[in-house]
Design an enzyme around this catalytic site. Structure first.
Site, PDB file in Angstrom:
ATOM      1  N   LYS A 215      -1.042  44.294  33.226  1.00  0.00           N
ATOM      2  CA  LYS A 215       0.222  44.805  32.700  1.00  0.00           C
ATOM      3  C   LYS A 215       1.226  44.806  33.846  1.00  0.00           C
ATOM      4  CE  LYS A 215       1.912  46.657  28.839  1.00  0.00           C
ATOM      5  NZ  LYS A 215       1.467  46.330  27.479  1.00  0.00           N
TER       6      LYS A 215
ATOM      7  N   GLY B  30       4.201  54.334   7.959  1.00  0.00           N
ATOM      8  CA  GLY B  30       5.039  53.365   8.675  1.00  0.00           C
ATOM      9  C   GLY B  30       5.155  52.092   7.857  1.00  0.00           C
TER      10      GLY B  30
ATOM     11  N   GLY C  65       7.285  49.504   8.602  1.00  0.00           N
ATOM     12  CA  GLY C  65       8.019  48.528   9.418  1.00  0.00           C
ATOM     13  C   GLY C  65       7.400  47.154   9.278  1.00  0.00           C
TER      14      GLY C  65
ATOM     15  N   VAL D 280       4.664  45.569  10.595  1.00  0.00           N
ATOM     16  CA  VAL D 280       3.234  45.489  10.279  1.00  0.00           C
ATOM     17  C   VAL D 280       2.938  46.202   8.965  1.00  0.00           C
ATOM     18  CG1 VAL D 280       0.897  46.100  11.007  1.00  0.00           C
ATOM     19  CG2 VAL D 280       2.562  45.279  12.694  1.00  0.00           C
TER      20      VAL D 280
END
Lengths: 366, 366
Positions: A80, A180, A182, A184
Site C-alpha cells: 500500500k 448501501g 451505491g 456495488v
C-alpha cells in the site's frame, strides 16, 4: 521512532519513504509480503496530521492486502502507498509523475492504482512514468468499473453461506438485507433479484433508494432499521464496523455476507457471531471481486476471465468454513489461518527453490 | 519521527527500512541522489543503540557519497546502507543473503560493498543473491586492494596544490608530513620518495613506523608532534577531525592534502585555513581513488584504467581551486559548489530528456 518494531509486529518486509521537494511529494510505500508475488495495493492520498499516522495506515492497509490477495488465491503479495497531502489542494501532474517514477524504480515489486483521494486521472499521470499501475480507464487497457464483478463475488459467497448454513444450493426464497445501494449494492440487488431472492434495501441517500426501487421494486427501510429486519442474510455494502456491540443484539440474520471493508468493529465481534451461530463470510474473502478484476487487468483485461475467477470465491469460502467447522473457531480466524498456511507453504517451496537456484547460478557463472 | 523533515533537510530521494525477522535483519538503505547514476555506497554494520542513530548515520554518509562521486566526475549517485547489529556476534550467512536479496530487489539503483563492520566474506554472501555488490576478492572479478590507488590520487592532488600555492610542477624538494602509515599512508610514502619529496612520518603503531623506516629511511616523529613539524604539506591519512581548534595554531604547513575522511572538525575550520592562507585539498575530492577503483570494478576491473582515471583528481582539484580563487571562498565550500553545479546541470538535462521521452513513448504505444 520504533519503525523496525512496527515492521516486525506487522510482519512487513520493507517500508520506503520517498521524497521530492521540488513537487512537494512525501510518500510512504509499505511492502508487506511478496511471498506469493509482487505486492499489489492502491495509493491513498490523505492530509495526515503526522508521519506516524501515515505510516500506521500504510502498514495496516498493506497487510490487509496480503490477506485479501492470498485468500483470493492470487499470486500476489500485499502493499500500500500513502501520499501525505490534501487531495483537494495538493494534487498536480508533477507530483503524481514524481510518485510514478518511484513506483517505476521498484521495477514491478509493487503495483498500485486508485484508492481514497486518488482517481483515475492521477493514475494516468503515474502511468506516464511507469507501467506498474492498474485501474486505468478502459480506453487505456483498464478493466473499467469493478462494481459488477465485486457484486458477483458477493453472490457467489452468499451461495457458499447458504450451503454451509442451510444445505441449500441456491438463494431462491432467502431474504437478503442490503445495506448501501451505491455501485456495488445496486448491482448486488439486481443479481439477487435474478436469483429470485427477496431483497430489503436501505441507503442514507434517498435518491439512490428511489432509483433501485424504480428498477427492481424491492422493499426498503430507513437506515437505522436494517439491522433488525426479518431477513436470513445481512449484506453490508457501505460502511465499515457495522458489526458491533449495538447492532449484534438486533440481528435475526443467520448469515452475514457483504462487500464492505472491515465489517467487524473488533475481532471479538467475530467471536460473538460465532457464539450466536451466525455465519460470517469474512469481508476480505467475499469482497475480493474488485481485486480479482485488477489482477486480470494486469494480465491484459478479459471480462470473461475476471467473472470466471470471481466465481472461485464460492470455493474459497467453503474452505474457510471447513477450517472453522473442524477447529470450532470463528470464520474470521479461519480465513487468517488459511492465508497464513498458504503463504508458509509457498515460502517453504521458494526457500528450497531459491537455495538450489542460487547455487546452480554461482557455479555456472564462475 | 520526522523522517520526511530529515529527508528534505539532507536532500534525500528515499530511505528504505528492510526487515527479515527469521534471520534478525534490520537494515536501512538511504539513497541520497541518483541524478548522476545509480547510488553507490558501502554497507556498514554497527550496534547502534537506537534506530534514530542508525538513520542519522545512513543519511549523513549517503549524502557524502553523492558529493564524493560527483566531485570525482563519476556517473554515480550517493547511497549508504547500515545494518543494525554487532559485527562480532550477529553475523550469519543467512543475514547477509537476506540483505543481498533486498539489494537485488533494488535492481541496481543502489550498489554496495564493504564498510565498517562488513568484510569481503560478507560481501561474498551478498553476491550469492545479487550482482549489485562490489569490492569482491580479485578471484571473483574484484579490484583488490584500493590503497595504492587512493595513494596515487593523493599524490596527484598534492601536485595540484603545489601548482596552485607555489606555481610548482613537481613535488621534488617539498617536505610532506604524513600522519598514519597504514595501508594508504605507507603507499603514499613510497610514491613521495619516488617523487623526491622529503617525508616526515608518524603513526601510533610503532610496528608500522619501523616497517616504513626500514624500507624508505624517512624521518619520523611521535604522533603529537606531527602537527608542528616544519613541512610544506600535511597529509592526514588516519583519523578524522584532525583540523581543529587545537591543531591549526600549530601549523606551519602551507598545504593540507591527505586521504583521511572528514578532516575538518567543523566547517568553520575550513574557513580558518582560508583566512590563514593554508590551501586545503577537500578530503572527499582528493581521497576519491578508492571510489574510482570500485567504479572501474563495476565496469570490469582494469588496473590501468583505475590508475588513469585517478590521475584526473589533479584536474578536479584545479577546478575547485579556481572557483575558490574567483569567489574568494574556502576550498571546501568551492568543492560543494562544484558538485551542486554538476548535479543541477545534469538534472536539468535529464528533465528535458525525460519529459520528451515519456511523451514520445505514450503516443507510440497506444
Amino acid at each position: 521512532m520504533a519503525i523496525f518494531t512496527q515492521l516486525e509486529e506487522f510482519g512487513h518486509e520493507e517500508v520506503l519513504f520517498c521524497q521530492n521537494k521540488d513537487v512537494g511529494l512525501r510518500a510512504i510505500i509499505a511492502i508487506h509480503d511478496t511471498t506469493l508475488g509482487p505486492a499489489l495495493g492502491g495509493t491513498r492520498m490523505w492530509p495526515y496530521e503526522t508521519e506516524e499516522e501515515a505510516l500506521a495506515d500504510a502498514l495496516r492497509l498493506s497487510r490487509a492486502m496480503t490477506y485479501k490477495a492470498a485468500a483470493a488465491g492470487l499470486n500476489m503479495g500485499g502493499g500500500k502507498a500513502v501520499i501525505i497531502g490534501d487531495p483537494k489542494k495538493d494534487k498536480s501532474e508533477a507530483l503524481f509523475r514524481a510518485f510514478g517514477r518511484f513506483i517505476e524504480s521498484l521495477k514491478g515489486r509493487f503495483i498500485t492504482g486508485e484508492d481514497v483521494g486518488v482517481d483515475v486521472n492521477d493514475v494516468e499521470y503515474m502511468y506516464m512514468e511507469t507501467r506498474y499501475v492498474c485501474g486505468l480507464s478502459p480506453a487505456h487497457g483498464g478493466g473499467g468499473d469493478p462494481a459488477p464483478v465485486t457484486a458477483l463475488g458477493v453472490v457467489q459467497g452468499m451461495k457458499a453461506c447458504v450451503q454451509e448454513q442451510f444445505n441449500a444450493t441456491s438463494l431462491e426464497g432467502f431474504t437478503v438485507a442490503v445495506q448501501g445501494l451505491g455501485s456495488v449494492g445496486s448491482h448486488l440487488v439486481e443479481l439477487l433479484v435474478n436469483e429470485r431472492a427477496q431483497v430489503i434495501g436501505t441507503d442514507i441517500d434517498e435518491e439512490k433508494v428511489r432509483r433501485v426501487v424504480d428498477r427492481f421494486g424491492i422493499r426498503t427501510v430507513p437506515p437505522d432499521e436494517i439491522y433488525r429486519v426479518d431477513a436470513d442474510i445481512f449484506a453490508p455494502c457501505a460502511l465499515g464496523a457495522v458489526i458491533n456491540d449495538e447492532t449484534i443484539p438486533q440481528f435475526k440474520f443467520k448469515i452475514i455476507a457483504g462487500s464492505a471493508n472491515n465489517q467487524l468493529a473488533e475481532d471479538r465481534h467475530g467471536e460473538e457471531l460465532h457464539r450466536r451461530g451466525i455465519l460470517y463470510a469474512p469481508d476480505y474473502v467475499i469482497n475480493a471481486g474488485g481485486l480479482i478484476n485488477i489482477y486480470v487487468e494486469l494480465e491484459g483485461y478479459d471480462r470473461e476471465r475476471a467473472l470466471r475467477m470471481t466465481r472461485s470465491i464460492y470455493y474459497n469460502l467453503r474452505k474457510v468454513f471447513e477450517i472453522a467447522r473442524q477447529e470450532n473457531i470463528p470464520t474470521a480466524q479461519a480465513a487468517d489461518k488459511l492465508v497464513e498456511q498458504r503463504i508458509a507453504m509457498v515460502r517453504k517451496l521458494k526457500d528450497m527453490y531459491t537455495g538450489q537456484g542460487v547455487h546452480r547460478m554461482r557455479w555456472e557463472t564462475r
